[in-house]
Structure formats: C-alpha cells, structure tokens
Design a protein around this motif. Structure first.
Motif, PDB file in Angstrom:
ATOM      1  N   MET A 177      -1.485  53.272 -41.226  1.00  0.00           N
ATOM      2  CA  MET A 177      -1.358  52.893 -42.633  1.00  0.00           C
ATOM      3  C   MET A 177      -2.300  51.760 -43.017  1.00  0.00           C
ATOM      4  O   MET A 177      -2.404  51.406 -44.174  1.00  0.00           O
ATOM      5  N   GLY A 178      -3.016  51.172 -42.045  1.00  0.00           N
ATOM      6  CA  GLY A 178      -3.976  50.137 -42.412  1.00  0.00           C
ATOM      7  C   GLY A 178      -3.318  48.817 -42.787  1.00  0.00           C
ATOM      8  O   GLY A 178      -3.632  47.779 -42.227  1.00  0.00           O
ATOM      9  N   TRP A 179      -2.370  48.861 -43.694  1.00  0.00           N
ATOM     10  CA  TRP A 179      -1.694  47.643 -44.115  1.00  0.00           C
ATOM     11  C   TRP A 179      -0.525  47.325 -43.181  1.00  0.00           C
ATOM     12  O   TRP A 179       0.101  48.213 -42.617  1.00  0.00           O
ATOM     13  N   ASN A 180      -0.216  46.031 -43.075  1.00  0.00           N
ATOM     14  CA  ASN A 180       0.997  45.633 -42.356  1.00  0.00           C
ATOM     15  C   ASN A 180       2.235  45.755 -43.249  1.00  0.00           C
ATOM     16  O   ASN A 180       3.353  45.656 -42.780  1.00  0.00           O
ATOM     17  N   ARG A 181       1.974  45.869 -44.539  1.00  0.00           N
ATOM     18  CA  ARG A 181       3.046  45.969 -45.551  1.00  0.00           C
ATOM     19  C   ARG A 181       3.874  44.698 -45.655  1.00  0.00           C
ATOM     20  O   ARG A 181       5.056  44.746 -46.009  1.00  0.00           O
ATOM     21  N   LYS A 182       3.259  43.579 -45.322  1.00  0.00           N
ATOM     22  CA  LYS A 182       4.034  42.326 -45.360  1.00  0.00           C
ATOM     23  C   LYS A 182       3.216  41.205 -45.989  1.00  0.00           C
ATOM     24  O   LYS A 182       2.059  40.976 -45.624  1.00  0.00           O
ATOM     25  N   VAL A 183       3.856  40.528 -46.925  1.00  0.00           N
ATOM     26  CA  VAL A 183       3.242  39.388 -47.602  1.00  0.00           C
ATOM     27  C   VAL A 183       4.040  38.135 -47.253  1.00  0.00           C
ATOM     28  O   VAL A 183       5.267  38.183 -47.194  1.00  0.00           O
ATOM     29  N   LEU A 184       3.341  37.055 -47.021  1.00  0.00           N
ATOM     30  CA  LEU A 184       4.023  35.781 -46.814  1.00  0.00           C
ATOM     31  C   LEU A 184       3.869  34.953 -48.078  1.00  0.00           C
ATOM     32  O   LEU A 184       2.747  34.697 -48.518  1.00  0.00           O
ATOM     33  N   ARG A 185       4.989  34.593 -48.677  1.00  0.00           N
ATOM     34  CA  ARG A 185       4.930  33.775 -49.891  1.00  0.00           C
ATOM     35  C   ARG A 185       5.303  32.337 -49.530  1.00  0.00           C
ATOM     36  O   ARG A 185       6.390  32.078 -49.007  1.00  0.00           O
ATOM     37  N   VAL A 186       4.386  31.431 -49.792  1.00  0.00           N
ATOM     38  CA  VAL A 186       4.595  30.033 -49.428  1.00  0.00           C
ATOM     39  C   VAL A 186       4.728  29.216 -50.700  1.00  0.00           C
ATOM     40  O   VAL A 186       3.768  29.099 -51.473  1.00  0.00           O
ATOM     41  N   ASN A 187       5.914  28.688 -50.921  1.00  0.00           N
ATOM     42  CA  ASN A 187       6.103  27.821 -52.081  1.00  0.00           C
ATOM     43  C   ASN A 187       5.931  26.380 -51.621  1.00  0.00           C
ATOM     44  O   ASN A 187       6.777  25.818 -50.922  1.00  0.00           O
TER      45      ASN A 187
END
Ligand code: SF4
Lengths: 83, 615
Positions: free
Chosen positions: B1-11
C-alpha cells in the motif's frame, strides 16, 4: 581565422595537455563548419552532446552546415544536468 | 500500500503526541508528501494566518515511495505557510530523515500550536514524546544532531533541526537534516523556530511493509534503476560533476545572473564551476572536491562532498571546518558567488558550510547579500551601516555577512529578513530580485524565457524546482526548446509544474526526471499503492495539486499582481551574450499561461477547471 573551442567536464581530456580554463584558440580556414572545427579534437560522438556557438544551441543535425566566423566561441559538454 | 496509514499529530501548546489514521480518501486524490500534506494544511489552517503565529501548522511528510527500494526514495517535505513568502510553502529534502520516518511507522507528522519552552520531538517507532530542548537551544544544527545522538546513545537516529537562524526567526531559515541536506526554501525553519521546536529525532526499525504487489514493485523499481544507470545524464554526468556543472553552461548562454542581476555573465564563472572543484589547488595540491554522495536509496548520487582549503582566510583559525562536508551545489555556488560577483571558491564553500551549520537557505541568503551590495554601491547603505565594506566581489564581506546573519548580529538581522523587506526598508523595493518575496535561483529570465514564467507563477515564490524548464530550454530534456523565445512556454511551464507535483508527492527526487518521465514512475506507484495510478490519474493529480496550492494563495490575499518579475527583468535588457538586448516577456506569457491553466484573466481557476479537478 581564429576561433575559440571550449571543452567542459570530461571533455577537457580532449584538450592538449597544459590547456588552461578549458579553452583553446585554433586557427581554421574561412567558412568552416562547427563539425569541421570539432573534428580535430577527436571527440567521441556520444559525448559531443551540448554544443553552443557563441552561447546559442546548435542542434546535432545543424552542426555540419553551420559555419563559424572569426572570433566565434564553440563550447561543448557531454550529457550533463543541474538543478 | 506504500503508505503506513498513520499520522502523528503533535500539539506543541498542550505537549501531546497523538496517532491518527491517514485520510485514505485524500491519499487517493493527492498521493502523498507535497500533495497530501498540502491538502491537510489547506483543510486545517486559515490561509490568512500569520506564518509565525501558533495558528500556523507545519507538516513533515513522506510519500508512498519514501523508504522503499525505488531509486531516490528518501525524500520528505515540509509543508506550511511560508515565513518568507506568506504563500503556501513546500520544501523538499533528501538525506535519510524521510526514510526513517517511514521505518518508524509514520507517513507524516503534523505540528500545531506553540510550545511554551524549547522542545524536541523524539520518535522511536510507535513511541513519540516531546522532550526538553533547553540544552539544545542556541546550538547549531550540527551540534544539535551530535548531542541528540549521543544523549540517546544511538548514532543511527536521524535528526532534522533548526540552527540560530531559525531560532532568531530569520525569514529564510531552513531545516537541516543529516548535516548538509535541507528543506531549504520559503522560511520553513523560521516557522519551526516560532513554535519553539528545535529538532525532530527519529528512529525506526520497522522497515517498509505493505507494498501492494511486491514482485511487481521490485521489477518496476529495478527497471527504473536501469533507465537511470543507462542514461548518460543520471548515470554519468550528475555523479561525476554534480549540478555545479551548469555554471559554465549558463554563463556561456548569457543567463547567469551576476551582481544582483545587473549582468548576465560572470567573468569568474570558471573559477567557481564544477571544473574548478576538480582542479588541484596551488596551496595544498588537493582538489576541492573529495567525492560524490547519495541520499537514501539513490542510484544517481549527485551530492558533492568537499574539503575547504585550510589556509583560506575564512577558516585558517577554525579547524572545525577543515573536514569533508557537503557542497558546493550549483544553486549555492551561484547565489553566494555570481550573484555577489564573488569568484573565490573557498569563500563560497565557507559561506555554504555556515548556511548548513546554522540553518539558512544559501539561495535567499546569497541573493540578499547581492541586493545589499547593490544598495551599498548606490550609496544607500554605508559601510558603517553594514559593518563591513560590502562591495561587489568582496569575499571578505561575504564571509563576514554570513557570520553576522547566522548569529543574528548587527546588520545580519536585517539581511535575515530577506531582500524584499531589506530593499523596501531602504526605499528601493525594485532591487529585490524576487517573486512573492522569495529570491530567484540561478537562471536569468531574460536569457531563458520559460524559467522567468516559472518563477513568476511558482506557488511558493521564485523557484526553479516547481517547473524546471531548464531541462528543456537548456538541456533538451525531453525535447529542446529555444530559450530566447516566449512562444510555447506557457504550455511548457504548465507541463513541468504538473509533472513535478507528482514526483514530489511520490517521495522521489525530481532529478530522476532527467531520465524518467511519469511513465517510468507510474509502474512503481501502481505496484506499491492500492487503487488506480494510471497515467491519466497521475496527470490529473499533478494538476489538482497545483490548483489547490493556487487557491490557498488566492485565499491568503495574493492576486495576479503577485505573478510578476521585478522591473529590472522587464525593462533593463541583458547586456551581453545571446540574450543581449532582450528583456523578459513575462507580461506576454502570463495571459496565455492563465488560459492554458483554465484560469480567468485575473488568474483565478475557473469553475469548470475546479470541477474537472475535483476541487
Ligand atoms: S539525485 Fe542527488 S539530490 Fe536527488 S536523491 Fe540523489 S543524491 Fe539526493
């Protein structure tokens, strides 16, 4: 008449030893073509990639018919790129 | 799928790190990296936001091919609203940082808010935390990387950081990774500094999994590598001479901007060229160039690693600069050299080293020095105001000014604001050689007409990498066009701009396009990613990304007036070379460009264009 030939990048190997600044002034007959001037340098055709006459690109098919004039500068590069 | 499908959101305001799933609907429309991160940005921030306020966000993003076996698959981008430009910014960097983000299991990291105190983000696979960076604040990019690696006792950590320039909010501050690779342009480092974020340190041990059809992908990746190896430019020219080989080419063509674009040919071009980097120095008998180098997974290896002359005045008392280090690339050599009339290769390398060490974009820094030198030449700025005798051609002035700007001292603070603000402050805004406040790269729009249009219309301010028509107008890739004419250039610029959007969003290096067309990238994407990645789709995605970026800029308050070149390029003809007597035909090309783009005469995408692109 005299013209200047500049050979850059790997093509500098085709200039006589001791040439400075990638250039050589050569004496040629009136009305010779770009190809005729370059012939004496024995450049491999595959490496005679980008040819500029006074800074203007001369496509491969026009090199045998484009003549040079006194004081002209022919600059040649092998295949290169930049960014 | 190429993508890891995961985003890290850092506030950064709250100090939290939260994983979330990648929006796969958007991935299907915007691919990854530049396109996908821009989609997130435009969906999450007010286009009118002050770039240096906590309301701006900054996204570090990879593409589906980042970290894979695809050649040059190591790229990552930093997407934000640019501090220098007030336009959408997307700065692309190689090295090893991008691949490490993939190996740690993430596709992108979104930073929002502002930390109350200096912090750095440490990510080790799934684990992510903000750590105190009080001990790092004030340190250079090089010291920061070394300190983080040693405090975690892991030399394999990959670090992106800002130096003093980013901390001091110099508007052309960049983000440096792997010592001499940088997300360089548009002031992304100032945005990072405004958030009190000193560095991002990554360690990933998970590799890249989930390639959709692995055998097909390996076959496509290998076929792509063969094309690069067999091509004389990517197989031989770039590894041997690097990008710097263009110095003499562009000078011969009369398109090498010199002394703040007063001239188009530089008498000392040969002294700062790739050929000069190969020559043995009289002082120590060694060549400047030590070796070439490659970013992650790259089979081209255009990078330059050089050793400065230890006896040069700039470093003779500073042994820390004597080792082999990155540079010079063409753009940096031009901006630090020809743009200021400086023909001292060692001085350029010193300035380049300081740009890497302290996190500054050498293009914008160098070109801003050129503007200051012209203000000095005209008597508008005195030696006392500048703090050094900044005459055109002075290597001493260049070396002093790079130190002052890196440390934010004296006049260096003013230089750090970039040429547009500097020239406006001293009453000569016309002397800033910039578009959307971002300085020109190393080609003159009078001698190479298409690149002038590409600068004027670039969504991130003057930039060669948003539509590198040099490939066609100078090098004949894929076809040779006449650099001196304007006819056909709007179409050419659009084609380059749209295709580049795909290369950037895939996570590969745009230099592959000297040998690859989209048709070489397509099978790699199709095998790596689920869904349809046909040529038609890719062409659409590239154009969609361009129009999305355009809409952001329009909503940010930009208009057709911002798609323009400085008066010098339009009214002062080139003095020498093949373009002698010529000015830029940008004003004739713009209406045609808007038409080709499906935009109104005011430069606004038509409703039909937007719906065709699904915007
Ligand atoms: S071609 Fe050059 S810049 Fe691009 S990935 Fe390879 S080494 Fe890095």
């Amino acid at each position: 008449m005299r013209v200047t030939v500049k050979l850059y990048a790997t093509l500098s190997d085709y200039l006589p030893a001791g040439s400075k600044n990638n250039r050589l002034e050569v004496e040629v007959a009136e009305g010779v073509t770009v190809n005729a001037v370059l012939a004496s340098f024995l450049l491999p055709p595959k490496l005679t990639h980008l040819v500029l006459l006074n800074g203007v690109f001369i496509p491969p098919e026009a090199r045998a018919t484009t003549s040079v004039a006194e004081g002209n500068i022919i600059a040649v590069w092998p295949p290169i790129a930049g960014g | 799928m190429g993508w890891n499908r995961k985003v890290l959101r850092v506030n950064l305001t709250a100090g939290t790190c939260t994983p979330e799933p990648l929006n796969m609907e958007w991935a299907n429309d915007y691919l990854g990296s530049r396109g996908l991160a821009s989609k997130y940005l435009v969906s999450e921030i007010d286009p009118k936001v002050d770039p240096l306020s906590p309301e701006n966000k900054m996204i570090m993003a990879t593409g589906p091919l980042t970290g894979t076996m695809a050649s040059t698959g190591g790229r990552y981008t930093v997407v934000t609203k640019g501090a220098l430009t007030n336009a959408i910014a997307c700065s692309n960097s190689g090295g090893f940082f991008g691949a490490e983000m993939k190996f740690a299991g993430w596709d992108m990291i979104i930073f929002e808010g502002k930390s109350p105190k200096p912090v750095y983000l440490f990510v080790e696979n799934d684990k992510a935390e903000l750590r105190d960076a009080a001990h790092l604040w004030g340190k250079t990019c090089w010291e920061t990387e070394a300190t983080i690696k040693s405090s975690h006792q892991d030399p394999q950590i990959r670090v992106s950081s800002i130096g003093g320039a980013g901390e001091n909010l110099a508007l052309f501050a960049c983000i440096v990774n792997d010592l001499h690779r940088a997300a360089g342009r548009s002031g992304v480092g100032a945005v990072m500094g405004s958030k009190n974020l000193k560095a991002v340190a990554l360690r990933g041990t998970q590799g890249v999994s989930g390639i959709k059809d692995f055998p097909a992908f390996m076959a496509a990746a290998n076929a792509g590598k063969k094309v690069l190896a067999d091509n004389a430019v990517t197989g031989q020219g770039l590894p041997k001479y690097g990008t710097q080989v263009l110095m003499n080419v562009i000078n011969e063509m009369g398109a090498l901007p010199t002394r703040n674009h007063r001239d188009v040919q530089f008498e000392d071009a040969g002294k700062i060229s790739a050929e000069a980097m190969h020559e043995k120095r009289p002082t120590d008998g060694k060549a400047h160039l030590v070796t070439n180098a490659a970013c992650f997974g790259c089979t081209i290896a255009c990078g330059r690693i050089s050793k400065i002359d230890e006896t040069h005045f700039s470093v003779k008392n500073s042994p820390k600069y004597w080792g082999a280090s990155g540079g010079l690339e063409y753009e940096a050599a031009w901006a630090l050299g020809a743009a200021n009339g400086v023909g001292d290769l060692e001085a350029l390398q010193y300035a380049n080293l300081l740009c890497n060490e302290h996190g500054m974009d050498p293009i914008s820094f160098g070109a801003t020095v050129g503007a200051a030198m012209e203000l000095h030449d005209l008597g508008i700025l005195t030696k006392e105001q500048i703090g050094v005798d900044a005459v055109f051609g002075s290597a001493e002035a260049l070396c002093k000014l790079v130190e002052m700007t890196a440390h934010g001292e004296g006049f260096g603070k003013e230089l750090g604001q970039g040429s547009a603000r500097l020239c406006a402050k001293y009453g000569r805004p016309d002397l800033s050689m910039s578009v959307k406040s971002q300085e020109f790269p190393a080609y003159d729009g009078r001698g190479i007409q298409g690149i002038g249009l590409a600068y004027a219309t670039s969504n991130r301010g003057a930039c060669h990498l948003r539509g590198y028509t040099i490939a066609s107008e100078v090098l004949g890739i894929p076809v040779k066009t006449d650099p001196l004419v304007t006819e056909g250039k709007p179409e050419l610029v659009k084609a380059f701009q749209d295709a580049t959007g795909v290369f950037d969003s895939a996570g590969i290096c745009v230099f592959t396009s000297f040998a690859w067309t989209l048709a070489d990238v397509q099978p790699q994407l199709q095998a790596a990613c689920e869904g349809d990645w046909s040529m038609d789709k890719l062409n659409l995605v590239g154009e969609r990304i361009w129009n999305m970026e355009r809409q952001f800029n329009l909503a940010a308050g930009m208009t057709a007036k911002d798609d323009d070149l400085p008066p010098r390029l339009k009214t002062e003809p080139a003095k020498t070379g093949p373009a002698k007597g010529k000015v830029s035909g940008v004003e004739q090309m713009i209406p045609e460009y808007y038409k080709v783009r499906g935009w109104t005469p005011e430069g606004v995408p038509e409703q039909g264009t937007l719906s065709r692109l699904g915007l």
